[in-house]
Write a protein that holds these residues in place. Structure first.
Motif, short mmCIF file in Angstrom:
data_model
loop_
_atom_site.label_atom_id
_atom_site.label_comp_id
_atom_site.label_asym_id
_atom_site.label_seq_id
_atom_site.Cartn_x
_atom_site.Cartn_y
_atom_site.Cartn_z
N MET A 271 13.75 11.76 -12.77
CA MET A 271 14.68 10.47 -12.88
C MET A 271 15.18 10.48 -11.67
SD MET A 271 15.15 7.80 -14.39
CE MET A 271 14.09 8.12 -16.07
N PRO A 272 15.25 9.41 -11.00
CA PRO A 272 15.08 7.94 -11.40
C PRO A 272 13.62 7.71 -11.01
CG PRO A 272 15.87 8.00 -9.26
CD PRO A 272 16.07 9.53 -9.77
N HIS A 273 13.28 6.58 -11.56
CA HIS A 273 11.95 5.76 -11.07
C HIS A 273 12.39 4.60 -10.11
CE1 HIS A 273 9.51 8.00 -14.00
NE2 HIS A 273 10.71 7.98 -14.75
N LEU A 274 11.78 4.60 -8.82
CA LEU A 274 12.02 3.69 -7.88
C LEU A 274 10.76 2.86 -7.72
CD1 LEU A 274 14.05 6.01 -5.59
CD2 LEU A 274 14.84 4.70 -7.69
N ILE A 275 10.73 1.51 -8.08
CA ILE A 275 9.46 0.83 -7.95
C ILE A 275 9.77 -0.27 -6.95
CG2 ILE A 275 7.95 -0.45 -9.19
CD1 ILE A 275 9.26 0.76 -11.74
N ILE A 276 8.79 -0.33 -5.75
CA ILE A 276 9.10 -1.04 -4.61
C ILE A 276 7.79 -2.29 -5.02
CG2 ILE A 276 8.96 -1.50 -2.12
CD1 ILE A 276 9.47 1.57 -1.94
N GLU A 277 8.14 -3.40 -4.97
CA GLU A 277 7.29 -4.46 -4.97
C GLU A 277 7.40 -5.00 -3.72
OE1 GLU A 277 7.04 -6.47 -9.11
OE2 GLU A 277 8.98 -5.70 -9.00
N HIS A 278 6.29 -5.52 -3.03
CA HIS A 278 6.56 -5.93 -1.62
C HIS A 278 5.50 -6.91 -1.30
CE1 HIS A 278 3.79 -2.86 0.33
NE2 HIS A 278 4.22 -2.31 -0.61
N SER A 279 5.62 -7.84 -0.34
CA SER A 279 4.29 -8.61 0.33
C SER A 279 3.78 -7.44 1.20
CB SER A 279 4.92 -9.75 1.19
OG SER A 279 6.15 -9.45 1.92
N ASN A 280 2.34 -7.94 1.14
CA ASN A 280 1.50 -6.89 1.80
C ASN A 280 1.36 -6.46 3.21
OD1 ASN A 280 0.18 -9.35 2.26
ND2 ASN A 280 -1.84 -8.59 1.75
N GLU A 281 2.28 -7.22 3.98
CA GLU A 281 2.40 -7.04 5.36
C GLU A 281 3.00 -5.82 5.54
OE1 GLU A 281 5.37 -10.54 5.02
OE2 GLU A 281 3.44 -9.92 4.10
N PHE A 282 3.77 -4.98 4.86
CA PHE A 282 4.38 -3.78 4.81
C PHE A 282 3.71 -2.56 4.64
CE2 PHE A 282 7.63 -7.18 4.01
CZ PHE A 282 8.08 -7.39 5.04
N ASN A 283 4.02 -1.46 5.45
CA ASN A 283 3.42 -0.20 5.30
C ASN A 283 3.95 0.56 4.04
OD1 ASN A 283 3.20 2.89 5.37
ND2 ASN A 283 1.97 2.43 7.09
N ALA A 284 3.45 0.78 2.88
CA ALA A 284 3.94 1.29 1.70
C ALA A 284 4.84 2.77 1.88
CB ALA A 284 3.18 1.34 0.62
N ASP A 285 3.97 3.51 2.66
CA ASP A 285 4.74 4.88 2.96
C ASP A 285 5.89 4.82 3.67
OD1 ASP A 285 2.71 6.24 1.80
OD2 ASP A 285 1.25 6.06 3.68
N ILE A 286 6.23 3.77 4.79
CA ILE A 286 7.44 3.89 5.44
C ILE A 286 8.54 3.22 4.47
CG2 ILE A 286 8.61 2.16 6.97
CD1 ILE A 286 5.89 2.63 8.88
N LEU A 287 8.01 2.20 3.48
CA LEU A 287 8.95 1.67 2.60
C LEU A 287 9.63 2.95 1.50
CD1 LEU A 287 7.41 -1.68 1.70
CD2 LEU A 287 9.44 -1.40 3.24
N MET A 288 8.20 3.57 1.21
CA MET A 288 8.91 4.75 0.14
C MET A 288 9.81 5.59 0.95
SD MET A 288 5.31 5.10 -2.23
CE MET A 288 4.46 5.76 -0.69
N GLU A 289 9.49 6.05 2.07
CA GLU A 289 10.43 6.99 2.44
C GLU A 289 11.86 6.34 2.61
OE1 GLU A 289 10.92 9.42 6.74
OE2 GLU A 289 8.90 8.69 6.31
N ALA A 290 11.88 5.15 3.19
CA ALA A 290 13.36 4.58 3.27
C ALA A 290 14.02 4.48 1.95
CB ALA A 290 13.14 3.27 3.87
N VAL A 291 13.38 4.09 0.88
CA VAL A 291 13.72 3.83 -0.35
C VAL A 291 14.09 5.51 -1.00
CG1 VAL A 291 13.38 3.35 -2.98
CG2 VAL A 291 12.72 1.73 -1.11
N PHE A 292 13.42 6.44 -0.65
CA PHE A 292 13.61 7.82 -1.25
C PHE A 292 14.99 8.05 -0.51
CE2 PHE A 292 13.68 12.03 -0.48
CZ PHE A 292 13.29 12.76 -1.58
#
Length: 109
Positions: free
Chosen positions: A1-22
């Protein structure tokens, strides 16, 4: 726990977003690193008003019991890390959602 769910428009790199949110969640000091679960869902089809606009929305699902101040600090920490990525013309939002402690179940297999 927690569960962090990123919804995003497809022009972003998911790995970069996940690292920032983490990093944002970790900076809140509410969770141990091994407990933070992050996933990303890119959207190819979306509309804001009459046009397509870039967006990043993070849902932060946490077990109930945190104070409003802790929740605000968590969402602000995540937003801060996403802003540091330097994206322009993107709507960035975050919300904290309580998971009812009494009904939450988990199993490891």
């Amino acid at each position: 726990m927690p569960h962090l769910i990123i919804e995003h428009s497809n022009e972003f790199n998911a790995d970069i977003l996940m690292e920032a949110v983490f990093k944002g969640a970790l900076s809140s000091r509410l969770f141990e690193s091994r407990a933070i679960k992050v996933r990303a869902l890119p959207y190819q089809h979306y509309q804001v008003g009459f046009k397509r606009s870039a967006f990043i929305h993070v849902t932060l699902k946490i077990i109930s019991g945190r104070t409003q101040g802790q929740k605000l600090g968590l969402s602000e920490g995540v937003i801060e890390q996403l802003l540091e990525l330097g994206y322009e013309n993107v709507a960035i939002t975050a919300e904290v959602v309580d998971i009812d402690r009494e009904s939450y179940s988990m199993a490891l297999s």
